[in-house]
Scaffold this motif. Structure first.
Motif, PDB file in Angstrom:
ATOM      1  N   MET A 115      31.050  41.759  25.223  1.00  0.00           N
ATOM      2  CA  MET A 115      31.976  42.398  26.159  1.00  0.00           C
ATOM      3  C   MET A 115      31.609  43.840  26.477  1.00  0.00           C
TER       4      MET A 115
ATOM      5  N   HIS B 263      30.098  44.386  30.103  1.00  0.00           N
ATOM      6  CA  HIS B 263      30.436  43.273  30.982  1.00  0.00           C
ATOM      7  C   HIS B 263      31.643  43.590  31.862  1.00  0.00           C
TER       8      HIS B 263
ATOM      9  N   ALA C 252      34.711  41.771  33.833  1.00  0.00           N
ATOM     10  CA  ALA C 252      35.478  40.526  33.965  1.00  0.00           C
ATOM     11  C   ALA C 252      35.949  40.365  35.410  1.00  0.00           C
TER      12      ALA C 252
ATOM     13  N   GLY D 167      36.841  33.060  32.090  1.00  0.00           N
ATOM     14  CA  GLY D 167      35.737  33.531  31.262  1.00  0.00           C
ATOM     15  C   GLY D 167      34.519  34.024  32.007  1.00  0.00           C
TER      16      GLY D 167
ATOM     17  N   LEU E 239      32.148  36.608  33.133  1.00  0.00           N
ATOM     18  CA  LEU E 239      31.781  37.981  32.802  1.00  0.00           C
ATOM     19  C   LEU E 239      30.418  38.285  33.406  1.00  0.00           C
TER      20      LEU E 239
ATOM     21  N   ILE F  16      41.267  34.747  29.136  1.00  0.00           N
ATOM     22  CA  ILE F  16      40.810  36.094  29.432  1.00  0.00           C
ATOM     23  C   ILE F  16      39.979  36.584  28.247  1.00  0.00           C
ATOM     24  N   GLY F  17      39.101  37.536  28.503  1.00  0.00           N
ATOM     25  CA  GLY F  17      38.206  38.018  27.463  1.00  0.00           C
ATOM     26  C   GLY F  17      38.946  38.642  26.294  1.00  0.00           C
TER      27      GLY F  17
ATOM     28  N   LYS G 171      38.825  45.600  29.853  1.00  0.00           N
ATOM     29  CA  LYS G 171      38.008  44.826  30.805  1.00  0.00           C
ATOM     30  C   LYS G 171      38.838  44.288  31.968  1.00  0.00           C
ATOM     31  N   HIS G 172      39.789  45.108  32.413  1.00  0.00           N
ATOM     32  CA  HIS G 172      40.622  44.748  33.565  1.00  0.00           C
ATOM     33  C   HIS G 172      40.533  45.837  34.625  1.00  0.00           C
TER      34      HIS G 172
ATOM     35  N   ARG H 170      43.870  31.219  37.320  1.00  0.00           N
ATOM     36  CA  ARG H 170      42.440  31.130  37.039  1.00  0.00           C
ATOM     37  C   ARG H 170      41.975  29.680  37.196  1.00  0.00           C
TER      38      ARG H 170
END
Length: 362
Positions: A158, A161, A163, A169, A171, A232-233, A287-288, A362
């Protein structure tokens, strides 16, 4: 701090088991930030007013009403926001978590830049403050440091990466390009909130809404069960940022008590730069980053209005809006200030709901 002191007692005294729960400590952070604001707010406002005299300089080219309604109102109220947010976070968060310190670094660092900007505006009695290049350079340096720290403590799958919302998922590894991207998110969020902060309470509530949303996102991303269910990650340790976000919400609620129309104090660049930087840092850690552009869509809209206005005037000599940022355009059209503020709050709430919807769609 309280976590480190009381958590070891949980095995002997069951009541201290509560400190194991992020939700309990988040509630404590909200109430503590509110209490600090209510206790120290009047004292800080009186002190700022005694030192600033004429208050924040008002733009001569701004709405005419501001020369009457805003004159004499002290600025640098962001000092109260930073005090309530920082103390509450230090009391209730797990200080062994590196994400807490990284987020505090960005928040306080950007706040110091804003403080310098506000100070120069007051002492020189103009609206220019720090040179734009110097301000931007300082923001970039802080953001680069924070990004390196985030990459260092994030899991390998992560770290660099990005997202992509709406895809399970998905990435994209940006490699070294992630650093300038993360810097852009933090600096962009900071300056976007700064541009939005032009009317009483206008920026405070959208920051509060975004803070609450990212508190939920941080909690979900940092929980293996919820992150797996939502596809989600998973980023271990981010759940602790829920406490920081709760402190942010509490600090904004407390500040709004004094910033509600007619404002007794303005947050100034001290508050707007730091609050925006905090949101940007949390978005990068969880990661948003793309979701921030939706939840904070009001800030994006205000920024785009300035970009469009400047580009149009330089290329054609004509203005698209009566005045930029966008909230001044509606003032020029005759909307009352409370009308602009409340309608923009409603827009912010709608965008926040759309942003949260990306967690499931998603």
């Amino acid at each position: 701090m309280l976590f480190e002191l009381l958590f070891p007692l949980a095995d002997d005294f069951k009541i201290f088991n509560l400190f194991r729960y992020i939700t309990f400590r988040s509630g404590g952070a909200v109430l503590t930030a509110l209490l600090i604001s209510f206790i120290f707010g009047p004292m800080i406002i009186r002190w700022l007013k005694s030192k600033q005299g004429e208050g924040q300089p008002i733009r001569d080219d701004g709405p005419e009403s501001h020369l009457l309604t805003k004159k004499g109102t002290p600025t640098m109220g962001g000092c109260l926001l930073l005090l309530a947010l920082s103390v509450s976070t230090l009391l209730w968060a797990d200080l062994r978590n590196p994400y807490i310190w990284i987020t505090l670094l960005v928040t306080v660092g950007f706040g110091m830049i804003g403080f310098g900007d506000d100070y120069l505006k007051l002492t020189k009695r103009n609206t220019k403050g720090l040179p734009g290049k110097a301000k931007l350079l300082a923001q970039v340096l802080i953001s680069v440091s924070a990004t390196w720290g985030i990459i260092a403590v994030s899991p390998e799958n992560m770290d660099t990466h990005l997202a992509i919302p709406f895809f399970k998922g998905l990435l994209v590894n940006l490699g070294l390009f992630y650093i300038p991207f993360a810097v852009f998110v933090m600096v962009g969020a900071s300056n976007s909130v700064n541009l939005t902060d032009g009317l009483d309470g206008l920026a405070t509530v959208p920051v509060m809404i975004a803070g609450a949303c990212f508190g939920l996102i941080a909690y979900l991303v940092g929980n293996t069960i919820f992150s797996d269910y939502l596809q989600i990650g998973y980023v271990p340790g981010t759940g602790e940022l829920t406490v920081f976000c709760a402190a942010l919400v509490g600090a904004c609620m407390g500040f709004l008590w004094f910033n509600a129309p007619p404002a007794m104090v303005f947050m100034g660049d001290t508050g707007s730069l730091s609050m925006g930087g905090a949101l940007g840092a949390i978005a990068v850690i969880t990661k948003h980053e793309i979701v921030l552009s939706i939840i904070g869509g009001l800030f994006v809209l205000e920024t785009v209005s300035v970009i469009v206005q400047v580009a149009s005037f330089k290329t054609t000599g004509k203005r698209v809006f009566r005045m930029a940022p966008l909230h001044h355009h509606f003032e020029k059209k005759g909307w009352a200030e409370p009308t602009v503020v409340i309608r923009f709050w409603i827009i912010s709430m709608i965008l926040a709901l759309l942003g949260l919807a990306t967690l499931k769609l998603r």
